[in-house]
Enzyme design. Structure first.
Site, short mmCIF file in Angstrom:
data_model
loop_
_atom_site.label_atom_id
_atom_site.label_comp_id
_atom_site.label_asym_id
_atom_site.label_seq_id
_atom_site.Cartn_x
_atom_site.Cartn_y
_atom_site.Cartn_z
N LYS A 121 -10.68 103.44 -16.93
CA LYS A 121 -10.69 104.14 -15.63
C LYS A 121 -11.20 105.56 -15.79
O LYS A 121 -12.08 106.02 -15.05
CB LYS A 121 -9.29 104.15 -15.01
CG LYS A 121 -9.26 104.75 -13.61
CD LYS A 121 -7.86 105.18 -13.20
CE LYS A 121 -7.51 106.51 -13.85
NZ LYS A 121 -6.23 107.07 -13.36
N ASP A 139 -8.27 102.89 -9.75
CA ASP A 139 -6.90 103.37 -9.89
C ASP A 139 -6.02 102.60 -8.92
O ASP A 139 -6.46 101.61 -8.32
CB ASP A 139 -6.83 104.88 -9.65
CG ASP A 139 -7.14 105.27 -8.21
OD1 ASP A 139 -7.50 104.38 -7.39
OD2 ASP A 139 -7.01 106.46 -7.88
#
Length: 213
Positions: A121, A139
């Site tokens: 991420k 996320d």
């Protein structure tokens, strides 16, 4: 409504409603953004932005941070979530940048993920924000909003969500779409109580239709 139609209408709405969509983290260079993104894991951008000004003043580059002690870094970031682990990550990240990358943040996914504290991420955030690459950072907001709207269906992991979104969103829009979904999840499609009355996507949103049958 087909999945392609849902994506088309969703993208068209975001283009109009949110023409400017960018990170809310404050930073002046690539190193500072990497520090801020590492600190933002399971923590609000607002809190991170409160912590980083004195941190950046003390450690303006990887060399300064690499020379710091763990306790010194911890002192600056103790109000964020998981400060012990993040202090270790920041120190390890800075030292690896100095030792292996000449003090420069790499622009390659695998090299980014070799840095302490940098998962997929965080690497995707860096690639999309700094280098405008077609990287979709997933996320909790992106994961939740994508599923609610119906852009994904029964996604089991952030990676699965990432692959689905990237397969339908035009490549040149992926960096901005990442922020569209984050900001929509942060301010409108909230986790506990989505603000459907003030959402312009109710016409395409699978969650809204299910709740209002």
């Amino acid at each position: 409504m087909t999945i392609k139609e849902r994506y088309k209408l969703t993208i068209e709405w975001f283009k109009t409603a949110m023409p400017v969509a960018e990170t809310e983290l404050h930073y002046a260079n690539t190193f500072q953004l990497l520090v801020a993104v590492i600190l933002s894991a399971q923590c609000t951008d607002k809190r991170v932005n409160m912590v980083t000004p004195p941190l950046f003043e003390a450690y303006p580059d990887p060399y300064a941070m690499a020379a710091a002690s763990l306790d010194e870094i911890y002192g600056y970031i103790k109000s964020v979530s998981y400060p012990n682990n993040k202090a270790k990550s920041l120190l390890g990240m800075a030292r690896k940048l100095v030792d292996d990358f000449g003090g420069e943040v790499p622009s390659d996914m695998d090299e980014l993920m070799s840095l302490p504290g940098v998962g997929r991420k965080t690497a995707n955030v860096m690639l999309s924000v700094v280098w405008n690459k077609a990287a979709m950072a997933v996320d909790t907001h992106v994961f939740r909003v994508s599923e609610r709207i119906g852009l994904t269906t029964g996604s089991k992991s952030p990676l699965q969500t990432e692959k689905t979104l990237c397969s339908y969103i035009p490549e040149e829009l992926i960096p901005k779409a990442h922020h569209w979904l984050i900001l929509h999840g942060r301010y409108v499609c909230k986790a506990r109580r989505p603000d459907c009355l003030n959402c312009g996507l109710t016409g395409v949103c699978r969650y809204y239709r299910q709740e209002n049958k």
